[in-house]
Scaffold this motif. Structure first.
Motif, short mmCIF file in Angstrom:
data_model
loop_
_atom_site.label_atom_id
_atom_site.label_comp_id
_atom_site.label_asym_id
_atom_site.label_seq_id
_atom_site.Cartn_x
_atom_site.Cartn_y
_atom_site.Cartn_z
N TYR A 24 51.91 45.13 67.52
CA TYR A 24 51.50 43.86 68.12
C TYR A 24 51.17 42.81 67.06
O TYR A 24 51.44 41.61 67.27
CB TYR A 24 50.32 44.10 69.06
CG TYR A 24 50.70 44.93 70.26
CD1 TYR A 24 51.58 44.44 71.21
CD2 TYR A 24 50.21 46.23 70.42
CE1 TYR A 24 51.96 45.20 72.30
CE2 TYR A 24 50.58 47.01 71.51
CZ TYR A 24 51.46 46.49 72.45
OH TYR A 24 51.84 47.26 73.53
N GLY A 55 53.06 39.06 66.67
CA GLY A 55 52.40 37.78 66.46
C GLY A 55 52.87 37.09 65.20
O GLY A 55 53.11 35.88 65.19
N PHE A 113 56.30 35.47 65.56
CA PHE A 113 56.23 34.17 66.25
C PHE A 113 55.72 33.10 65.29
O PHE A 113 56.19 31.96 65.31
CB PHE A 113 55.29 34.29 67.46
CG PHE A 113 55.47 33.19 68.47
CD1 PHE A 113 56.25 33.37 69.59
CD2 PHE A 113 54.84 31.97 68.29
CE1 PHE A 113 56.41 32.36 70.52
CE2 PHE A 113 54.98 30.95 69.22
CZ PHE A 113 55.79 31.15 70.34
N PRO A 154 59.51 31.26 69.03
CA PRO A 154 59.95 32.22 70.06
C PRO A 154 61.13 33.07 69.63
O PRO A 154 61.26 34.21 70.09
CB PRO A 154 60.32 31.32 71.24
CG PRO A 154 59.57 30.05 71.02
CD PRO A 154 59.46 29.88 69.54
N TRP A 187 60.77 36.80 68.67
CA TRP A 187 60.60 37.89 69.62
C TRP A 187 61.92 38.35 70.25
O TRP A 187 61.97 39.40 70.88
CB TRP A 187 59.64 37.46 70.74
CG TRP A 187 58.22 37.37 70.29
CD1 TRP A 187 57.73 37.65 69.05
CD2 TRP A 187 57.10 36.98 71.08
NE1 TRP A 187 56.38 37.46 69.00
CE2 TRP A 187 55.95 37.04 70.24
CE3 TRP A 187 56.94 36.58 72.41
CZ2 TRP A 187 54.68 36.72 70.69
CZ3 TRP A 187 55.66 36.26 72.85
CH2 TRP A 187 54.55 36.33 72.01
N VAL A 237 49.02 42.86 73.76
CA VAL A 237 49.60 41.54 74.03
C VAL A 237 48.61 40.43 73.68
O VAL A 237 48.98 39.45 73.02
CB VAL A 237 50.09 41.45 75.48
CG1 VAL A 237 50.49 40.03 75.83
CG2 VAL A 237 51.27 42.41 75.70
N PRO A 238 47.33 40.53 74.10
CA PRO A 238 46.37 39.50 73.66
C PRO A 238 46.25 39.42 72.14
O PRO A 238 46.08 38.32 71.58
CB PRO A 238 45.06 39.95 74.30
CG PRO A 238 45.47 40.71 75.51
CD PRO A 238 46.73 41.43 75.11
N ALA A 289 48.67 40.03 69.93
CA ALA A 289 49.85 39.31 69.45
C ALA A 289 49.73 37.82 69.70
O ALA A 289 50.04 36.99 68.82
CB ALA A 289 51.11 39.86 70.12
N LEU A 290 49.26 37.44 70.88
CA LEU A 290 49.11 36.02 71.21
C LEU A 290 48.03 35.36 70.37
O LEU A 290 48.14 34.18 70.00
CB LEU A 290 48.80 35.85 72.69
CG LEU A 290 49.91 36.30 73.66
CD1 LEU A 290 49.44 36.16 75.11
CD2 LEU A 290 51.18 35.49 73.43
N ALA A 291 46.97 36.11 70.06
CA ALA A 291 45.90 35.57 69.23
C ALA A 291 46.39 35.24 67.82
O ALA A 291 45.87 34.33 67.15
CB ALA A 291 44.73 36.55 69.16
N ALA A 316 49.76 34.56 67.21
CA ALA A 316 50.91 33.68 67.31
C ALA A 316 50.58 32.25 67.68
O ALA A 316 51.20 31.30 67.17
CB ALA A 316 51.90 34.25 68.34
N LEU A 317 49.63 32.02 68.58
CA LEU A 317 49.50 30.73 69.23
C LEU A 317 48.49 29.73 68.66
O LEU A 317 48.65 28.52 68.90
CB LEU A 317 49.18 30.95 70.72
CG LEU A 317 50.26 31.69 71.52
CD1 LEU A 317 49.85 31.79 72.98
CD2 LEU A 317 51.61 31.00 71.38
#
Length: 535
Positions: free
Chosen positions: A164, A168, A171, A176, A179, A209-210, A212-214, A216-217
Motif C-alpha cells: 500500500y 501511494g 501515485f 493516476p 496505478w 487503502v487509506p 495509500a491515499l494518505a 498519494a493525495l
C-alpha cells in the motif's frame, strides 16, 4: 557457492549502473529538465510548487524532485548529485528482483535476475537519464511483488504495508497512471487464481487503502486548493489530451511498441519463452503473473496517442525474471535462445564498427557535428568488446554439453563493461547537452549581463549558470504566473529588440538559429548548442 554468485552479480550491477553516472552533461530535454526543477526546489526551499526556469511546472508530482534534491544535499548541484538518486533507485530495483527471484524462483535464479536487470537497455537508459520512469517502475515492481508475496502466503504484514505504501508513492510519482499497470496485472491474476489452494489471504484493505491515499493525495489537495484553475489543468491538459490526440506531445501509432518494446529488452528478452516454461514447471500461477506483467504495459500504452519508449519500463522486471528462470531452471532450453543473444550482440558490434570506421557517416541531429575521430574513439572499443562477447557466446552454446550460463555471463559482463566505459567518456559522448556552453557562460558572466535562451528551451543552461535566463521566442505555460515571471518570456520581436539594445546579452541557441541574431559573436560551441553575445 550461491553467495559468491550473488556477490558477483551485484558487482556487475554496480559497474553497469554506477560507473560514470556523473561524468557526462545533463542531457536535453528530460534529464536536464528534471535536474533543474529539483535544483530550483532545493535552492529556493519551496518543496511544494515545482518550477522550471522560475515558472510553475505541474506536469509531474514532486516525488522524483524530492529524491533528486537529496542528492544535491549530499553531493551538491552537480551531475553526480542530480543522478545519485537514480543510482539508488536502480540498486533498490535489483535488490527487489533478487529477493523475489530467490524466494519464488530459487537461489540459482537470484543472481541472474540482478545481472539481467542491470544490463537490459531499458533499465540502463532509465537509470542513466533522470526522469520519473525508474522511480515509477520501482514502485510498481514493489506493488506487484508484494502482492504476490501476500497471495502465496510468503508475505505477511510487512508485505502488505509495502504494497500500500508503494501504491501511494506510485501515485505521487506520476499521478493516476501509476496505478494502472499494477491493477491491470494483479486484477486478472487474482480473479483467475482466487481461492487457489483453499486459503484466503488477509489483504488488509480496510487500513491499506487509506494508507495509500494518505501518501498519494495530500500534495495534490494542497496545490489544487492553493492554485486556481490547477484542477482543470490536471484533468484536461495532463490526462484527457494524452488519451485523445497526444496533446502533451510524442504522438505515435498504435503499433509503436511492437518494435520498441522488444528492442529495449535485447538480448535477454529472447530468453522469455524458455523462462515461462521453466517458471511454469515450478509454479504455474507464478508463470502466469510474469507473463501478464511483461505484456500488460506495452498492450495498455499502445492505446493512448502519447507514447515514449520508457512508458513500458514496468514490463522489463518481469522480462528479467523470466530470463533468470530460464538460466537457472532450463539450461537445455536456453542454448538456442542464447545463440540468438550472441548473434544480436555480434550485430550490435557490427553496427558499432560501421559507425566507428565512418563507413556510414552520421548525418543530421546532434551527432552530425561530432568529429570522426571522436566517433571512432567511442564506437570502436565498443565494437571490439561486444564482438568478442558475441563470438564467445556462440562458441559456448555450440558445444555439446556446454553450460549456457557461461555464455550468459560472458554477454552480461561485456554489456556491463561497455555501458560503464561509454558513459565515462564525458563530453566525448554525442549527446545534446548545454554543459559546454553553460560553463562558458558562467565564466563570462558579469553584473549587468543578460543571460538568455533563443528559440530552443534548455533547462541545463540555467543549471550550469545558476541563473534564470530570459526566454526569447520560446512558448511557456504562464497561466499560473505573476508579472515577474512573465517579463522573462519574450516573443521573438521583443527579444530581438533586447538583442539590439545597449545591454550585453549572452544567448544560448541552436546553430540553425544563428542567422536570426544580427551581429552574433560566437563564444562557445558543443553538445548541439552555441553560446553567442550581441557585442
Amino acid at each position: 557457492m550461491p553467495r559468491a554468485r550473488d556477490l558477483g552479480a551485484f558487482v556487475l550491477a554496480a559497474v553497469a549502473l554506477w560507473v560514470g553516472l556523473g561524468s557526462y552533461g545533463l542531457v536535453e530535454p528530460s534529464d536536464a529538465r528534471y535536474a533543474e526543477i529539483a535544483r530550483e526546489m532545493w535552492a529556493s526551499g519551496d518543496w511544494l510548487f515545482p518550477r522550471l526556469l522560475g515558472i510553475h511546472h505541474f506536469h509531474k508530482p514532486p516525488l522524483v524532485y524530492w529524491i533528486t534534491s537529496l542528492g544535491y544535499a549530499a553531493l551538491g548541484p552537480t551531475e553526480w548529485g542530480a543522478r545519485a538518486g537514480q543510482g539508488v533507485l536502480a540498486a533498490a530495483l535489483v535488490l527487489v528482483l533478487w529477493r523475489f527471484a530467490r524466494r519464488h524462483l530459487g537461489e540459482g535464479a537470484a543472481p541472474w535476475a540482478v545481472a539481467l536487470a542491470a544490463t537490459t537497455p531499458a533499465v540502463v537508459g532509465a537509470e542513466r537519464m533522470l526522469t520519473t520512469d525508474l522511480l515509477l517502475c520501482l514502485c510498481q515492481t514493489l506493488v506487484i511483488t508484494s502482492a504476490y508475496d501476500v497471495w502465496s502466503g510468503k508475505g505477511r504484514t510487512p508485505a502488505r504495508i509495502v504494497l500500500y505504501l508503494s501504491l501511494g508513492l506510485a501515485f505521487l510519482t506520476k499521478g493516476p497512471v501509476g496505478w494502472i499497470v499494477p491493477l491491470l496485472v494483479l486484477g486478472p491474476f487474482l480473479a483467475f487464481h482466487r481461492g487457489r489452494g483453499g486459503r484466503s489471504r488477509p489483504w488488509g484493505v480496510s487500513w491499506g487503502v487509506p494508507l495509500a491515499l494518505a501518501v498519494a493525495l495530500p500534495w495534490f489537495a494542497y496545490v489544487v486548493a492553493a492554485t486556481p484553475g490547477l484542477l482543470d489543468y490536471f484533468l484536461g491538459g495532463q490526462i484527457a489530451s494524452r488519451l485523445r490526440s497526444g496533446g502533451m506531445g510524442h504522438p505515435h501509432p498504435w503499433h509503436y511498441y511492437l518494435l520498441v518494446f522488444p528492442a529495449l529488452g535485447l538480448p535477454w528478452i529472447l530468453l522469455a519463452p524458455a523462462g515461462r516454461r521453466a517458471a511454469a514447471r515450478r509454479s504455474p500461477p507464478l508463470a502466469a503473473l510474469l507473463v501478464l506483467w511483461a505484456l500488460v504495459p506495452p498492450a495498455f500504452f499502445s492505446l493512448p496517442a502519447t507514447k515514449l519508449p520508457l512508458y513500458v519500463l514496468a514490463a522489463y522486471p518481469a522480462v528479467c525474471l523470466l530470463g533468470a528462470a530460464a538460466l537457472a531452471g532450463a539450461p537445455g532450453e536456453t542454448r538456442t535462445p542464447l545463440r540468438w543473444c550472441g548473434g544480436v550482440t555480434l550485430a550490435l558490434a557490427g553496427a558499432a564498427l560501421v559507425v566507428g570506421l565512418g563507413v556510414v557517416p552520421l548525418r543530421g541531429g546532434d551527432l552530425a557535428g561530432v568529429p570522426p575521430g571522436r566517433v571512432g574513439e567511442l564506437f570502436l572499443p565498443l565494437a571490439a568488446v561486444l564482438g568478442l562477447a558475441g563470438a564467445g557466446a556462440l562458441a559456448w552454446t555450440a558445444r555439446t554439453g556446454a553450460r549456457p550460463g557461461a555464455a550468459a555471463a560472458c554477454l552480461a559482463a561485456a554489456l556491463a563493461a561497455t555501458t560503464a566505459w561509454a558513459f565515462s567518456r564525458g563530453d566525448a559522448l554525442p549527446l545534446r547537452t548545454a554543459r559546454p556552453a553553460g560553463r562558458a557562460a558562467q565564466s563570462l558572466w558579469e553584473p549587468g549581463t543578460v543571460l538568455a535562451e533563443y528559440r530552443d528551451l534548455s533547462a541545463g543552461f540555467a543549471f550550469y549558470t545558476g541563473r534564470l535566463p530570459v526566454l526569447g521566442g520560446i512558448g511557456r505555460e504562464l497561466a499560473f504566473e505573476g508579472p515577474a515571471a512573465k517579463r522573462r518570456v519574450l516573443d521573438r520581436k521583443a527579444f530581438l529588440e533586447l538583442w539590439s539594445g545597449p545591454r550585453r546579452v549572452l544567448a544560448l541557441t541552436r546553430p540553425k538559429h544563428l542567422p536570426e541574431l544580427p551581429g552574433a559573436k560566437e563564444l562557445a560551441r558543443g553538445g548541439g548548442y552555441v553560446l553567442v553575445e550581441n557585442r
